[in-house]
Design an enzyme around this catalytic site. Sequence first.
Site, short mmCIF file in Angstrom:
data_model
loop_
_atom_site.label_atom_id
_atom_site.label_comp_id
_atom_site.label_asym_id
_atom_site.label_seq_id
_atom_site.Cartn_x
_atom_site.Cartn_y
_atom_site.Cartn_z
CB ILE A 127 8.50 6.08 14.02
CG1 ILE A 127 9.80 5.34 13.70
CG2 ILE A 127 8.04 6.91 12.82
CD1 ILE A 127 10.97 6.21 13.30
NE ARG B 275 -6.70 3.43 6.08
CZ ARG B 275 -5.80 4.12 6.76
NH1 ARG B 275 -5.91 4.24 8.05
NH2 ARG B 275 -4.80 4.72 6.15
CG ASP C 273 3.94 0.86 8.86
OD1 ASP C 273 3.70 1.66 9.78
OD2 ASP C 273 3.80 1.14 7.65
CE LYS D 51 -1.53 1.55 4.08
NZ LYS D 51 -1.38 2.96 4.37
CG ASN D 52 2.75 2.51 3.56
OD1 ASN D 52 1.53 2.67 3.52
ND2 ASN D 52 3.42 2.38 4.68
CB CYS E 23 -3.48 4.95 11.40
SG CYS E 23 -4.20 3.52 10.60
NE ARG F 272 0.66 9.58 10.64
CZ ARG F 272 0.41 8.47 9.96
NH1 ARG F 272 -0.66 7.77 10.20
NH2 ARG F 272 1.25 8.06 9.03
N PRO F 273 1.82 15.89 12.21
CG PRO F 273 3.57 17.02 13.27
CD PRO F 273 2.79 15.74 13.30
CB ILE F 274 1.98 18.13 6.87
CG1 ILE F 274 1.04 19.33 6.98
CG2 ILE F 274 1.20 16.84 6.83
CD1 ILE F 274 0.27 19.57 5.68
C1 UD1 Z 1 4.54 6.61 6.27
C2 UD1 Z 1 3.65 5.39 6.10
C3 UD1 Z 1 3.37 4.72 7.45
C4 UD1 Z 1 4.69 4.41 8.17
C5 UD1 Z 1 5.57 5.67 8.24
C6 UD1 Z 1 6.97 5.38 8.83
C7 UD1 Z 1 2.24 5.86 4.14
C8 UD1 Z 1 0.89 6.14 3.63
N1 UD1 Z 1 2.39 5.79 5.49
O1 UD1 Z 1 3.80 7.55 7.07
O2 UD1 Z 1 2.64 3.50 7.23
O3 UD1 Z 1 4.38 4.01 9.51
O4 UD1 Z 1 5.76 6.21 6.91
O5 UD1 Z 1 7.60 4.34 8.12
O6 UD1 Z 1 3.19 5.67 3.39
N2 UD1 Z 1 6.47 14.14 11.21
C9 UD1 Z 1 6.46 15.47 11.61
N3 UD1 Z 1 6.24 16.43 10.65
C10 UD1 Z 1 6.04 16.12 9.33
C11 UD1 Z 1 6.05 14.75 8.94
C12 UD1 Z 1 6.26 13.78 9.90
O7 UD1 Z 1 6.65 15.79 12.78
O8 UD1 Z 1 5.86 17.05 8.52
C13 UD1 Z 1 6.68 13.07 12.23
C14 UD1 Z 1 5.44 12.19 12.37
O9 UD1 Z 1 4.49 12.75 13.26
C15 UD1 Z 1 6.03 10.88 12.89
C16 UD1 Z 1 7.40 10.82 12.17
O10 UD1 Z 1 7.69 12.17 11.77
O11 UD1 Z 1 6.24 10.94 14.29
C17 UD1 Z 1 7.46 9.88 10.97
O12 UD1 Z 1 6.50 10.28 10.00
P1 UD1 Z 1 6.66 10.00 8.43
O13 UD1 Z 1 7.96 9.32 8.16
O14 UD1 Z 1 6.37 11.27 7.71
O15 UD1 Z 1 5.49 8.95 8.16
P2 UD1 Z 1 4.28 9.08 7.15
O16 UD1 Z 1 4.79 9.52 5.81
O17 UD1 Z 1 3.18 9.83 7.78
#
Ligand code: UD1
Length: 398
Positions: A308, A377, A286, A22-23, A115, A120-122
């Site tokens: 993480i 999912r 995961d 999926k990812n 989830c 989960r900020p961006i």
């Molecule tokens: C992706 C995967 C998820 C997997 C994760 C880590 C998808 C759809 N999801 O999630 O299944 O568990 O990688 O392998 O591919 N963070 C921030 N700010 C940001 C972005 C991230 O603080 O702008 C933090 C997150 O809150 C988290 C950590 O960084 O604590 C890791 O997040 P990230 O690597 O971005 O995971 P996702 O891309 O959300």
Amino acid sequence: MGDYIVVGKRPLDGKLKVYGAKNAVLPILAGCVLSSGGVLLDNCPRLSDVSYTLGILERLGCRTAFDGEKIFVNPAGIDSWTVDTGGGDMRSSVNFLGALAGRFGAAALPLPGGCKLGRRPIDIHIRALKAMGVEVEIDGGTVLAYGHPRGASVQLDFPSVGATENVILAAVTAPGMTVLSNAAREPEIGDLCRFLTAMGAKIHGVGSDMLRIEGVSRYMCAVMTAGGRLEIENAVRPHLREVAAVLTRCGGDISWGRDSVSLRAPKILGGCGTVRTGVYPGFPTDCQSQVMAVMACSREPGVMIENIFESRFKIVPELRRMGADICCLGREARVRGGDLRGERLQARDLRGGAALVVAALGAKGESRVSGTEYIARGYRDLAGELASVGADIRVSRD
Ligand code: UD1
């Protein structure tokens, strides 16, 4: 969706195939908006998140078709940069930010869900796109991007998987060279790069934490608790190194073929020791919940440290009710398990839901797992696949 009714302690025996992850598929589907021609993807899993993403592409103006394991996307009619998730709440819709900014110099999308694993900020995505000259702001619940990305030096504060994908998607059509440092190295990043390269992108350093983009793609825990043996086809050894090491520690007998792995469960599960999640090539977050379910079935103590996500121990109350003794402090969980008993269980996230099935397979008696829409999912017909190798599992809609 129906609950899963699982009767534990039935050894598994048979062969299962790993299908496309999926990812990996979701960012590749977002990348389709950058294509000038039709895209055909093979070995795609039929998952609800994949269907949601195809819905997003349709509403952007693309034509899509899902036939067997093949997905066809024709982006010729794309005429919108506003992501409409159709009410679906999915973290990976954020990938459209970089892809649509690259295509149109504009993007609008609802603040991403996914989830609930803690905040989960961006912010890392936004800082990276800003470094590429894209204005990004959050207006109410909407993320808005203005301006075409330009090649730039981008340094991520943390190797976020999603932010790395967004930078790559923004960079492949941006004028100039983008140098991305501290990039995530999870296998799905390589898949996205290979897909975009097949479409004509020029990406150097694939597999490393420094990418240069020139502007122009589980079942192992189940057999440990249920007992028995399984052969899994299409297994990629380097991707599974850490998980295999942990399962070997607790007594699993693992042998590798060319594209497959066989795993025989021990008669009595040993201890997993201390497992720490980390960015790739570390132990994948995961797989954390599923391995915690294995720990819960073992009499030897185990420690799980989640580095993480801040809130990824949602299965703990469920495992406790099944009889495991688990003590959590912050990001650390100490697990002392043993003979679990079947229970009514509630899935609250995707991987945690799969982990409850793993625990139920190792438990004495019958369990009922509700919330299977979370599992759907990311897993295609988990109940059917496990039943095909001897698990006593069925779907109940009562
Ligand atoms: C992706 C995967 C998820 C997997 C994760 C880590 C998808 C759809 N999801 O999630 O299944 O568990 O990688 O392998 O591919 N963070 C921030 N700010 C940001 C972005 C991230 O603080 O702008 C933090 C997150 O809150 C988290 C950590 O960084 O604590 C890791 O997040 P990230 O690597 O971005 O995971 P996702 O891309 O959300």
